[in-house]
Enzyme design. Structure first.
Site: not given
Ligand code: 6AU
Length: 286
Positions: A94, A96, A99
């Site tokens: 992940d 993201k 750049d």
């Molecule tokens: O279930 P959580 O809240 O402990 O973790 C959610 C995971 C984290 C965030 O970096 C990621 O999902 N995430 C992402 C991703 C996957 O790109 C996008 C987003 O909109 N929200 C989000 O939580 O590792």
């Protein structure tokens, strides 16, 4: 939402994709009866490996943030790959990327982490414009990798909405060989199409939608994260893969293997039954 897509099994939908990572992911989901991606956001190698070993049997995909590991060594990747073989899951870093194209290709292929060499799937923001896609593809396609574009985010106040989301989907549509789908909160087929669209997608346009922001009993955290349930995400919003982190591995620095494994099984079961219910619902409509 397209009943045409939602009435089809993940295995059947694998036929819609030429991209190797997309096909493999859908076939893994079908084989393991799992649409669960576990997000392993822990900061020490042994904890990371222990969580993955515990949840691996229930997950189609393990999501990493490799840059948060404090004691990272390249051998960690070999151990991650061994677990991926042992438990039959794929790997999503992940990262993201956001750049200019040149920098993104370096971040993807070089440095300490050499992400492209081991992550089957990674993701990118569209904020820098469309060139990030061919840039990452110049590294990833030949390795059989796939890219997810961040079309929406789960956090409160996210700016990835409306015309930003639509422009992101249009960028993806121009690069179907490498972009396999989105990080989003709902389905994206048909989004962003307008009279001036150069590309007319096929009627059965199919993007994978991987969705973060899930817990069964909690609605948010204290830093803006928002949660929905597997039923809301898979059945009601039509998303394909549920991404669950803290709902499974909790907050502790140390793993309770038994409870981590049983929570992973609980989310796998909830995600899969929401999918089976969805298949039933849309089969009768199509
Ligand atoms: O279930 P959580 O809240 O402990 O973790 C959610 C995971 C984290 C965030 O970096 C990621 O999902 N995430 C992402 C991703 C996957 O790109 C996008 C987003 O909109 N929200 C989000 O939580 O590792």
């Amino acid at each position: 939402m397209s009943a045409k897509i939602l009435s089809q099994t993940y295995g059947k939908r694998a036929e819609h994709f030429d991209n190797v990572a997309a096909k493999d992911l859908l076939l893994t989901m079908e084989r393991k009866k799992s649409n669960l991606c576990v997000s392993v956001d822990v900061t020490h190698s042994q904890h990371f490996l222990d969580v993955i070993d515990a949840v691996g049997p229930y997950a189609c995909l393990i999501k990493t943030h490799i840059d948060i590991i404090e004691d990272f060594e390249p051998s960690l990747i070999t151990r991650l790959q061994d677990l991926s073989t042992k438990h039959d899951f794929m790997i999503f870093e992940d990262r993201k990327f956001a750049d200019i194209g040149n920098t993104a290709t370096l971040q993807y292929s070089k440095g300490v982490h050499k992400i492209a060499s081991w992550a089957h799937v990674t993701n990118a923001h569209s904020v820098a414009g469309p060139w990030i896609i061919p840039a990452l593809a110049s590294v990833g396609l030949q390795l059989g990798r796939g890219l997810l574009m961040l079309a929406e985010m789960s956090s409160k106040g996210s700016l990835a909405t409306g015309s930003y989301t639509e422009a992101t989907v249009r960028m993806a549509r121009e690069h179907r060989d490498f972009v396999i789908g989105f990080i989003a909160q709902r389905r994206m087929e048909g989004v962003g199409l307008n009279a001036s669209s150069d590309i007319v997608p096929p009627e059965d346009e199919d993007f994978l939608v991987l969705t973060p922001g899930l817990q069964l009993d909690v609605t948010g955290d204290h830093l803006g994260q928002q949660y929905r349930t597997p039923k809301e995400v898979v059945l009601e919003a039509g998303c394909d893969v549920i991404i669950v982190g803290r709902g499974i591995y909790g907050k502790s620095e140390h793993i309770d293997v038994q409870s981590t494994a049983s929570l992973a099984e609980k989310y796998r079961e909830a995600g899969w039954s929401a999918y089976e219910e969805r298949l039933k619902k849309y089969s009768s409509e199509s």
